[in-house]
Motif scaffolding. Sequence first.
Motif, mmCIF file in Angstrom:
data_model
loop_
_atom_site.group_PDB
_atom_site.id
_atom_site.type_symbol
_atom_site.label_atom_id
_atom_site.label_comp_id
_atom_site.label_asym_id
_atom_site.label_seq_id
_atom_site.Cartn_x
_atom_site.Cartn_y
_atom_site.Cartn_z
ATOM 1 N N TYR A 1 105.899 57.155 7.136
ATOM 2 C CA TYR A 1 106.230 56.581 8.439
ATOM 3 C C TYR A 1 106.012 57.551 9.601
ATOM 4 N N GLN A 2 105.428 58.711 9.337
ATOM 5 C CA GLN A 2 105.237 59.744 10.363
ATOM 6 C C GLN A 2 106.569 60.143 11.027
ATOM 7 N N GLU A 3 107.626 60.097 10.247
ATOM 8 C CA GLU A 3 108.963 60.489 10.700
ATOM 9 C C GLU A 3 109.271 61.879 10.144
ATOM 10 N N TRP A 4 109.166 62.924 10.999
ATOM 11 C CA TRP A 4 109.279 64.293 10.522
ATOM 12 C C TRP A 4 110.667 64.904 10.716
ATOM 13 N N THR A 5 111.616 64.154 11.299
ATOM 14 C CA THR A 5 112.945 64.722 11.586
ATOM 15 C C THR A 5 113.687 65.111 10.304
ATOM 16 N N ILE A 6 113.616 64.251 9.291
ATOM 17 C CA ILE A 6 114.355 64.530 8.056
ATOM 18 C C ILE A 6 113.786 65.763 7.354
ATOM 19 N N PHE A 7 112.481 65.918 7.341
ATOM 20 C CA PHE A 7 111.868 67.106 6.717
ATOM 21 C C PHE A 7 112.241 68.369 7.501
ATOM 22 N N MET A 8 112.289 68.243 8.838
ATOM 23 C CA MET A 8 112.670 69.402 9.658
ATOM 24 C C MET A 8 114.116 69.816 9.387
ATOM 25 N N VAL A 9 115.027 68.847 9.307
ATOM 26 C CA VAL A 9 116.434 69.151 9.038
ATOM 27 C C VAL A 9 116.594 69.798 7.669
ATOM 28 N N THR A 10 115.908 69.253 6.669
ATOM 29 C CA THR A 10 116.013 69.806 5.310
ATOM 30 C C THR A 10 115.457 71.228 5.240
ATOM 31 N N SER A 11 114.300 71.447 5.840
ATOM 32 C CA SER A 11 113.690 72.786 5.817
ATOM 33 C C SER A 11 114.552 73.802 6.551
ATOM 34 N N ALA A 12 115.038 73.417 7.753
ATOM 35 C CA ALA A 12 115.879 74.334 8.517
ATOM 36 C C ALA A 12 117.181 74.627 7.791
ATOM 37 N N GLY A 13 117.785 73.604 7.195
ATOM 38 C CA GLY A 13 119.028 73.816 6.448
ATOM 39 C C GLY A 13 118.840 74.728 5.249
ATOM 40 N N THR A 14 117.718 74.596 4.545
ATOM 41 C CA THR A 14 117.438 75.462 3.388
ATOM 42 C C THR A 14 117.279 76.914 3.824
ATOM 43 N N ILE A 15 116.566 77.144 4.909
ATOM 44 C CA ILE A 15 116.371 78.518 5.401
ATOM 45 C C ILE A 15 117.693 79.134 5.848
ATOM 46 N N LEU A 16 118.499 78.356 6.579
ATOM 47 C CA LEU A 16 119.787 78.875 7.026
ATOM 48 C C LEU A 16 120.712 79.189 5.842
ATOM 49 N N ALA A 17 120.658 78.373 4.797
ATOM 50 C CA ALA A 17 121.485 78.613 3.610
ATOM 51 C C ALA A 17 121.085 79.910 2.913
ATOM 52 N N ILE A 18 119.788 80.153 2.795
ATOM 53 C CA ILE A 18 119.312 81.382 2.156
ATOM 54 C C ILE A 18 119.714 82.608 2.961
ATOM 55 N N ILE A 19 119.639 82.515 4.300
ATOM 56 C CA ILE A 19 120.021 83.647 5.148
ATOM 57 C C ILE A 19 121.519 83.945 5.009
ATOM 58 N N ALA A 20 122.354 82.900 5.013
ATOM 59 C CA ALA A 20 123.806 83.101 4.927
ATOM 60 C C ALA A 20 124.205 83.754 3.606
ATOM 61 N N ALA A 21 123.516 83.404 2.521
ATOM 62 C CA ALA A 21 123.862 83.961 1.206
ATOM 63 C C ALA A 21 123.255 85.338 0.969
ATOM 64 N N ALA A 22 122.356 85.781 1.834
ATOM 65 C CA ALA A 22 121.691 87.079 1.657
ATOM 66 C C ALA A 22 122.398 88.211 2.390
ATOM 67 N N LEU A 23 123.510 87.932 3.061
ATOM 68 C CA LEU A 23 124.214 88.980 3.790
ATOM 69 C C LEU A 23 124.661 90.094 2.836
ATOM 70 N N PRO A 24 124.461 91.354 3.170
ATOM 71 C CA PRO A 24 124.845 92.454 2.275
ATOM 72 C C PRO A 24 126.344 92.579 2.061
ATOM 73 N N GLN A 25 127.144 91.952 2.898
ATOM 74 C CA GLN A 25 128.595 92.037 2.710
ATOM 75 C C GLN A 25 129.040 91.365 1.416
ATOM 76 N N TRP A 26 128.286 90.389 0.941
ATOM 77 C CA TRP A 26 128.623 89.773 -0.343
ATOM 78 C C TRP A 26 128.629 90.822 -1.449
ATOM 79 N N GLN A 27 127.611 91.662 -1.482
ATOM 80 C CA GLN A 27 127.546 92.726 -2.477
ATOM 81 C C GLN A 27 128.693 93.714 -2.295
#
Length: 540
Positions: free
Chosen positions: A162-188
């Motif tokens: 349907y040429q509707e790219w909003t859902i793909f953008m939200v999913t991609s951005a959410g995945t990147i933000l999740a990886i960044i949040a879990a990569a903080l060195p304070q977890w270690q």
Amino acid sequence: MGWTSSTSQLATQWTNPNDVLSVLLIIGADIVQKAIAQTSGGLFTPVCFSFGWVAYSLLSLIGILGDGRLLPNPDYPVKVFNLNSGYVRDNKNWIIGRILRDNAIFMERENPLDGNAIRISIYEARADHKTSAVAGSGRVRYFGVLIMACQLAIAAIPMILYQEWTIFMVTSAGTILAIIAAALPQWQAEKLPNKRKSNKWFALTSGNGSRDIMVVLGNGQCLDLEELSVPEMPRSERLWHSVPYFATAVTENGEQLTHGNGIPRRKCIALRGTPFGFLLTVVVTASLTLFWLAILISVAGLRSHTWYLLLVGGLGIFQNAAVAAVSRDPQKRNLPLTLVDIIMTRKVMDGLMDLEVTYPTSAKRLLQEYFPGSLRPEESWWWDGDRIPYDKTREFEWMRRGRPRSTQPRFVSPVETPSATSRPSSEKQVMAPVGFQQIPEDTIRSAKTLVQESYPPFERSMSPSTLEKQDIYAQEAEWKGNNSSPSPAISASDIGKEADINRRPTIFDKEERFKTPQRASSGSSGSGSINRVQALTWAG
């Protein structure tokens, strides 16, 4: 008109449920937090984008501005005993709670209690050559990558059709933000202590009434669980000493300086007294919160094809919940262990005594936790060093309670006796747990003779309890010299004020020697069975 209106509203909502998306994005923060805690420690943590991330971003920001911690609070009660010093600490670290919980799950699957009162699992620590990134490795990583790929594939469908790219953008951005949040060195920094080669012996248990005790023999290769149980504040420079790139080595004349325990001295990189790693966590967490709020606003504006985003979020929350709840091998927490012994008995006291015989001085630290009140006379004598009365009673009831390890021919412990200065032995014998083996009667008879010769009843110093026993033995000897029938039971007043009149007979070689008070019914005894694991290493 009413029926038609209701049907139309339901059809519209189920065709395009856009209103519920913004609500789902603000629930499930605790699931996301525990999923990250399970797998974080490296640069890539396989935690997927899901509905709970917006709520988690706000929760983590509040935590950082408060006590500064990222790890969740413990969800399993644990007391940490230092078996060398006898000190005990109430655990305040989520990792240690999960170690004991996962051990209880593993032992119940491999060695169920089967009606026993207590199960003591003894482990030896092995050398750990992995970094903290091991927490996100293995099947958990493959599962996370698979779900991420499925999410992106589903989000790409409306863009292709349907040429509707909003859902793909939200999913991609959410995945990147999740990886960044879990990569903080304070977890270690929060998940690992500075001391990682401890010689201490530890016992983990939920306390009085718990049927599981986990004993860890450090032997110079163990995380310091005592230090980890009460972690430093993230604002403290000490917490960051062991994190790469956020602390530097302290040298003098080109040589690395060390602490008294051999740990290299390091200095935290700080800005005006605040560790740089913590400042990084504050900046990144605040920035991520703004991005997650932007995603929430974007999702609230969707008016079509929202079922695809619901499916993406549903897959993500399923992955988060599975990772947060799964039990893991302790080596995934940088604590590789080898199971060397299991003790299971029908009575808690019997189990602690077998532990004391096999690993001297270790069970004395646990005795006060499981038996805070007064002990029976026989039990007190056993812990004072005179083991014959209690062990003879247990020998006679061996079909119900199992034979005591103290009466078996010279049990050889697989490790050294704990001490404040103990070091691992290169010639120690490691004992693998196997099933129960019945010991021949002639071996038991020789063991009785050995014990009686090794523990003469009256060669100890004259404590009040010893004098009481000698009076009993003297009365019996006098009776046997004048009568052919068995001696009568000694009255309650003859063996101490703590004894009451409701006594059950204690059998010594099928005769009544004296009576002991019956402890009130509690979790400290059961209906009886044979030990599942007996002493297996012999000498002489």
